[in-house]
Design a protein around this motif. Structure first.
Motif, short mmCIF file in Angstrom:
data_model
loop_
_atom_site.label_atom_id
_atom_site.label_comp_id
_atom_site.label_asym_id
_atom_site.label_seq_id
_atom_site.Cartn_x
_atom_site.Cartn_y
_atom_site.Cartn_z
N ARG A 93 -14.18 48.82 -3.82
CA ARG A 93 -14.10 49.22 -5.21
C ARG A 93 -15.18 50.24 -5.53
NH1 ARG A 93 -10.10 46.99 -4.44
NH2 ARG A 93 -9.07 45.30 -5.57
N SER A 94 -14.83 51.17 -6.41
CA SER A 94 -15.78 52.17 -6.87
C SER A 94 -16.05 51.97 -8.36
CB SER A 94 -15.24 53.58 -6.63
OG SER A 94 -16.06 54.55 -7.24
N GLU A 95 -17.19 52.43 -8.82
CA GLU A 95 -17.50 52.37 -10.25
C GLU A 95 -16.60 53.32 -11.04
OE1 GLU A 95 -21.60 53.21 -10.71
OE2 GLU A 95 -22.28 51.41 -9.65
N HIS A 96 -16.01 54.29 -10.33
CA HIS A 96 -15.11 55.25 -10.97
C HIS A 96 -13.67 54.84 -10.68
CE1 HIS A 96 -14.06 59.03 -12.83
NE2 HIS A 96 -13.35 59.40 -11.77
N GLN A 97 -12.89 54.61 -11.72
CA GLN A 97 -11.55 54.04 -11.55
C GLN A 97 -10.64 54.94 -10.72
OE1 GLN A 97 -10.64 50.93 -12.42
NE2 GLN A 97 -8.78 51.36 -11.25
N THR A 100 -11.24 54.28 -7.13
CA THR A 100 -10.66 52.99 -6.73
C THR A 100 -9.16 53.10 -6.54
OG1 THR A 100 -12.42 51.73 -7.82
CG2 THR A 100 -10.35 50.58 -7.39
N ASP A 101 -8.49 53.80 -7.46
CA ASP A 101 -7.04 53.98 -7.34
C ASP A 101 -6.69 54.73 -6.07
OD1 ASP A 101 -6.79 52.69 -9.75
OD2 ASP A 101 -6.59 54.54 -10.93
N GLU A 104 -6.98 52.52 -3.03
CA GLU A 104 -5.80 51.66 -2.91
C GLU A 104 -4.67 52.39 -2.18
OE1 GLU A 104 -5.26 48.54 -3.57
OE2 GLU A 104 -7.28 48.16 -4.33
N GLU A 463 -17.28 42.45 -12.55
CA GLU A 463 -16.13 41.55 -12.68
C GLU A 463 -16.54 40.22 -13.29
OE1 GLU A 463 -13.05 42.62 -9.12
OE2 GLU A 463 -15.04 41.99 -8.49
N THR A 466 -17.15 40.81 -17.01
CA THR A 466 -15.88 40.95 -17.72
C THR A 466 -15.23 39.59 -17.95
OG1 THR A 466 -15.53 43.15 -16.75
CG2 THR A 466 -13.60 42.01 -17.64
#
Length: 489
Positions: A93-97, A100-101, A104, A463, A466
């Motif tokens: 996972r990255s801090e920048h979405q 992360t996408d 994937e 996470e 959140t």
């Protein structure tokens, strides 16, 4: 790089890599070649003498079949190591979405398979290289490839990989050897074609001199300030090459020091099969019991014949013997299997794993806690390897994202270094975990944040925060006072 190729220190390292590679492959021909001095010609002096003292170093008696069998335990160990690491893929996972996408999508393209493949080679050969590749005519995304360490000349500085040259032979006609050299340094990848012989690199020639290199660019500016390659050591330190400066930072193979036990296991297994082969029931039959097939045609004894004609047994009786004698040698099955089991367990232990991991324990673990206790060695080895794989994956994924942004135009990428979290080797007992959390909360010994962390050990801080916010929001909604209806007044 000197004109002798590979460099002398690389040739010395490759001696061990060739041995480990033979055990990993499980090919009988490769094992015989490498131990009997018929391999790549890398061995000499004391090394070759030591290999020939192995059981696999003893050639078969002329005129007889070898009869040597191989137990592919080395390959099983390397495969098990890879499965322990990547049977369940890590969370990247990255801090920048947007990053992360994109990660994937890399996983959907088979990134996990490449990591598992690399982990198996790493376990066998002591380490592996992961290289970023991209070609817009093939894919709109970059991908990773695995390069084995016997095809690389690395450059380390204080334990960090600062450059590496991969090489492959594209032509060998017995006289001329064409080698393709691919060198990676920060910001630059170069391709060269050299014409030499078995021992020397020779001189550079145009890339167009061979079809496999004709379309390559001599120089590729990556546009990023990091390598597009990482070296992932299996486990350090490497005791074999600790005094060789160029190879001191190489990883250690799971097989290092265990080769004599592999050899003994194959010898024991082959001995058992030899006992079975020689233990077949046999009959010694007097000439008088044979059917003469005629001049020059020999004679035979029909074992399926039910009725025999009376023959003169005087000669046999005079010698106190019968004309037919059955021979049934003993087959030492239990002794062989006991030795094989002991060798197998010792090999697994020496490679850093628990026999339970390979199903060799006679007891069946019932709970997750018992499984964890009986696989302690495997879990410890896995954790050790994760400590090398985790930062390496983060580094090479960051390079992939950067190449994706610069050369493939992927929108919105920041190419930040991602976080890599491997799942637990043993699935926790959720009932026991929840009970533990409840008891600690009741005793006011842990916070809600820590309770969530215990329940979800693979979650990162964000996470957990959140989830904590969600819990607080739900609790606030439940505790909010009801608004009275105006009609009730």
């Amino acid at each position: 790089m000197s004109n002798a190729f590979p460099p002398q220190w690389v040739s010395q390292v490759n001696q061990s890599l060739e041995v480990w590679g033979a055990w990993h492959s499980g090919e009988i021909e490769a094992l015989e070649d490498v131990h009997q001095g018929m391999g790549k010609g890398l061995f000499s002096g004391g090394v070759m003498g030591a290999l020939r003292r192995f059981w696999w170093g003893t050639p078969a008696t002329p005129g007889q079949t070898s009869g040597k069998l191989h137990v592919p335990l080395a390959g099983d160990i390397a495969e098990k190591s890879a499965n322990l690491l990547f049977g369940s893929l890590p969370r990247i996972r990255s801090e920048h979405q947007a990053d992360t996408d994109r990660i994937e999508q890399y996983l959907e393209d088979g990134l996990g398979n490449v990591l598992r493949e690399g982990a198996e080679h790493s376990a066998a050969l002591g380490g592996v290289y992961l290289r970023v590749a991209w070609d817009t005519s093939i894919s709109d995304r970059p991908w990773l490839t695995v390069v084995k360490p016997d095809l690389a000349v690395p450059e380390f500085s204080y334990g960090r990989l600062t450059g590496v040259t991969f090489w492959r032979v594209v032509l060998d006609d017995g006289k001329t050897v064409l080698r393709h050299l691919e060198r990676h340094s920060p910001g630059l990848i170069t391709h060269e074609l050299w014409s030499g012989d078995q021992d020397f690199l020779g001189s550079p020639v145009p890339l167009t001199n061979h079809q496999e290199t004709a379309l390559l660019e001599p120089e590729i500016h990556t546009g990023i300030d990091q390598l597009t390659v990482v070296y992932v050591p299996n486990i350090r330190p490497n005791r074999l090459w600790s005094n060789t400066p160029e190879a001191a930072y190489f990883g250690r193979s799971d097989f290092a020091g265990v080769e004599p036990l592999f050899d003994a296991l194959d010898e024991a297994w082959s001995s058992l099969m030899r006992d079975i082969r020689l233990g077949k029931a046999r009959l010694l039959v007097d000439n008088t019991m044979l059917d003469n097939l005629g001049p020059g045609a020999g004679a035979l004894f029909d074992t399926d014949q039910e009725l025999f004609v009376r023959v003169d047994m005087a000669g046999a009786v005079e010698n106190g013997q019968l004309p037919i004698k059955e021979i049934q040698p003993d087959i030492r099955v239990e002794k062989h299997l006991s030795a094989i089991e002991a060798l197998t367990k010792q090999i697994i232990n020496s490679c850093g794993y628990s026999p339970q991991t390979f199903g060799l324990s006679g007891e069946v673990a019932v709970t997750a806690t018992e499984v964890e206790a009986r696989t302690e060695a495997s879990r410890s080895t896995r954790d050790n390897k994760i400590s090398y794989w985790s930062p390496s994956i983060a580094e090479i994924i960051q390079a992939m994202l950067a190449i994706d942004r610069v050369h493939l135009g992927a929108p919105g990428l920041e190419a930040l270094r991602p976080k890599v979290a491997f799942p637990e080797a043993v699935t926790p007992d959720m009932e026991k975990t929840s009970q533990t959390v409840m008891n600690l909360r009741a005793a006011q010994a842990i916070s809600r944040y820590q309770a969530i962390a215990i329940a979800h050990p693979d979650w990162d801080d964000q996470e957990i925060i959140t989830e904590l916010a969600r819990i607080n929001q739900e609790q606030d909604a439940q505790e909010a006072p009801a608004i009275p209806n105006s009609s009730d007044s």
